[in-house]
Design a protein around this motif. Structure first.
Motif, PDB file in Angstrom:
ATOM      1  N   PRO A  94      -9.023 -32.451 -89.745  1.00  0.00           N
ATOM      2  CA  PRO A  94      -8.439 -32.308 -88.904  1.00  0.00           C
ATOM      3  C   PRO A  94      -7.946 -32.938 -88.150  1.00  0.00           C
ATOM      4  O   PRO A  94      -6.789 -32.146 -86.520  1.00  0.00           O
ATOM      5  CB  PRO A  94      -9.736 -31.612 -88.008  1.00  0.00           C
ATOM      6  N   GLY A 138      -6.066 -28.705 -87.642  1.00  0.00           N
ATOM      7  CA  GLY A 138      -6.073 -29.053 -87.020  1.00  0.00           C
ATOM      8  C   GLY A 138      -5.641 -28.844 -85.263  1.00  0.00           C
ATOM      9  O   GLY A 138      -5.537 -28.033 -84.275  1.00  0.00           O
ATOM     10  N   TYR A 170     -10.759 -25.829 -82.897  1.00  0.00           N
ATOM     11  CA  TYR A 170     -10.452 -25.498 -84.138  1.00  0.00           C
ATOM     12  C   TYR A 170     -11.927 -26.417 -84.865  1.00  0.00           C
ATOM     13  O   TYR A 170     -12.286 -26.835 -83.835  1.00  0.00           O
ATOM     14  CB  TYR A 170      -9.187 -26.268 -84.954  1.00  0.00           C
TER      15      TYR A 170
END
Length: 623
Positions: A433, A437, A384
């Motif tokens: 993230p 992610g 990611y």
């Protein structure tokens, strides 16, 4: 005003479509961006699509996502036989690996993505439109940026739009990964190059030749002299009324000893056993008498072409139970015997009136190439970047362990995991993230495929070794003899595998994936144990130019590739390694001839490489 959506999926292959379907089933709005005019026209696979049942963990399989998959999807054949061949000149030794193929599998179907992916798309779009999403084809993503935490996507064809999350399914040469700095381009050491031709063979002739029933299929793998001294091998998969015949090689092996991709598949086609597998009855036009008036010559050419086309189509129908019944039930013919009689009459007219020859040869329909990631070497450790999740080939994920080759099912599994992570992020309105992610990364870690990319599975190894028990241990070179005997012993296998996994694939692979194991040992096996195969004819193999001429293109005058260093050693090797001869060497510099590009990305390592603009470039029929 900038349009806004929840999620954008980039790439309309099987992984991207699975992500769109899963998100939509979860009640989330998603839009999929696909560069091809139609889904499937940019996709190439070997290929076999598996459904797995691992002993540890869970995989998200195609039938979990698409209802009635086995009954309704346009798959080709369920693979029921899986054979590995050691080849040397006119000798062949076959090893039955069907149990290894069936290891922890529900099924494995041969597929042609030009047929299958449009079916996936219809199902995914039907679900997406209920949530206000959908699929937009003919659109190429040019850049991705960020504004207030949202991803801003710019394309060559649409106004910029914003999304909360992106799922990147844009393949091994992922532009999303490159433009965002999520990962570097893959190196030749991390990739395979696959080259494939689709060969025509009528349905019932195919079943009789391969000893399979209706709907059943066979897969054949090849090692030995067919590799032309490179690390890799060949494959032949039965489809419904075609064969997928190709070669897959370590890209760094090809870079070290450059060989034309077409030469690698040609070597397989010329193998005596393969030549016998692909042969068919072929009508060959003869030269029209040039002493005839021009009008007569033209009329004769048209007549011959029309008759041969009619003969081919009727013959295909005659050797297909479903098509044969349809002709009779539709009233076009009174019986199957009448169809056969008509076939014979057309053939007789072609022979007697126009001098057409009917010979033994093979019929090639389509030529394609692609790069394939070796998940053992290049799977992204962090799949990611910001609010972008990478899946399948774009994340460098694929299972390549000797004769075990899986990619489509890995991409579908990734897609479901990514879609689930995005759905949770939408529910919590948290696309950071550290949350979305990491949620996805943790799910990827749980995948049995991730474990396969890191560790030797001793149970799969046992299945493989059991299949090779008839191969004498002394046939394996001194370098590997001790290891082979240790692995073959049930008493020591667990210990040996444990030690090997402690060493890790990085240290183990250079020993195992070598010219000795892929070329020399199979040749010796064939020479000592193989049966002689008599070659009955010489296949008429098309040139690269002829293969390219058969492909369909939507030409674009704007190049999608720019050479960065025209004098680099890598680019000079591309003069040989490019599958459609897009490059030439002039005055010591590499020059790009863009027109015949089939977008495989073989040159991407040292070029500014982009997918063509929406709807442009090669258009595959079979894939």
């Amino acid at each position: 005003m900038t349009e806004r959506y929840d999620v954008a999926v980039v790439g309309g292959g099987s992984a991207g479509l699975a992500a769109l379907k899963r998100l939509s089933d979860l009640g989330k709005q998603a839009v999929l961006i696909e560069a091809g005019r139609q889904v499937g026209t940019k996709n190439v696979s070997g290929g076999i699509l598996y459904s797995k049942k691992p002993r540890q963990g869970k995989t998200h399989n195609v039938e979990d996502l698409y209802e009635n998959f086995e009954k309704e999807a346009p798959v080709e054949r369920k693979i029921t036989r899986y054979i590995l061949h050691a080849a040397s000149k006119d000798k062949d030794f076959a090893i039955d690996l069907t149990k290894a193929h069936e290891y922890q599998s529900n099924f494995g179907y041969s597929v042609l993505l030009g047929r299958l992916n449009p079916w996936f798309a219809r199902r995914a779009v039907e679900a997406a439109e209920k949530q206000g999403g959908g699929l937009v084809s003919g659109v190429h993503v040019r850049s991705v940026g960020w504004r207030d935490g949202r991803a801003v996507i710019e394309t060559d064809e649409l106004e910029p739009f914003e999304v909360k999350a992106v799922i990147a399914a844009d393949g091994v040469n992922s532009e999303i990964a490159e433009m965002t700095g999520a990962r570097s381009k893959f190196t030749p050491q991390q990739l395979y190059q696959g080259v494939k031709v689709v060969v025509k063979l009528p349905e019932q002739i195919l079943e009789e030749r391969f000893g399979i029933g209706p709907g059943e299929g066979a897969a054949h793998l090849f090692a030995g002299d067919v590799t032309l001294g490179h690390i890799g091998g060949g494959f032949l998969y039965t489809n419904r009324d075609t064969l997928s015949v190709g070669a897959v090689y370590h890209f760094d092996s090809l870079v070290e000893k450059p060989a034309e991709p077409s030469a690698l598949v040609n070597a397989l086609l010329q193998d005596p056993l393969v030549a016998d597998m692909i042969k068919d009855e072929v009508a060959v036009k003869q030269e029209i008498d040039r002493d005839l008036p021009k009008e007569e010559q033209l009329r004769a050419r048209f007549a011959v072409s029309k008759l041969i086309k009619t003969w081919n189509e009727l013959r295909d129908s005659y050797y297909s139970p479903a098509a044969r019944s349809k002709l009779v039930e539709g009233g076009k013919y009174k019986s199957e015997e009448e169809i056969k009689s008509r076939l014979d009459l057309i053939k007789a007219e072609l022979e007697t009136k126009y001098g057409t020859k009917f010979v033994t040869d093979y019929v090639e329909l389509e030529y394609s190439t692609k790069l394939v990631p070796d998940g053992k070497r290049c799977a992204m450790k962090k799949p990611y970047h910001n609010n972008i999740l990478f899946i399948g080939d774009a994340a460098g994920r694929g299972v390549f362990i000797g004769p075990r080759i899986e990619g489509l099912n890995v991409g579908i599994d990734d897609a479901v995991r990514a879609a689930d992570a995005v759905a949770k992020a939408i529910d919590r309105n948290n696309f950071a993230p550290e949350y979305m992610g990491e949620q996805y990364a943790q799910e990827v870690e749980k995948s049995p495929y991730t474990r396969d990319m890191r560790e030797i599975d001793k149970d799969y190894l046992k299945t493989f070794l059991d299949a090779t028990k008839d191969v004498p241990k002394d046939i394996v070179g001194q370098r590997y003899g001790v290891v082979f005997r240790l692995m073959s012993s049930s008493a020591f296998r667990g210990l040996a595998v444990g030690l090997a996994n402690m060493l890790g694939y990085d240290k183990l692979l250079p020993l195992v994936e070598s010219e000795e194991t892929y070329v020399q040992v199979p040749i010796e096996i064939a020479e000592r144990l193989g049966k002689q195969v008599q070659k009955t004819y010489e296949p008429t193999i098309p040139s690269v130019a002829e293969r390219v001429a058969r492909l369909k293109y939507d030409d674009d005058r704007q190049p999608h590739i720019r050479v960065l260093d025209a004098e680099s050693e890598f680019m000079k090797k591309l003069v040989t390694l490019c599958p459609t001869k897009c490059y030439s060497l002039e005055d010591g510099k590499v020059v790009l001839q863009h027109e015949p590009c089939i977008e495989c990305g073989t040159c991407a390592r040292e070029t500014e490489w982009r997918h063509p603009r929406g709807e442009k470039g090669v258009v595959y029929q079979y894939g």
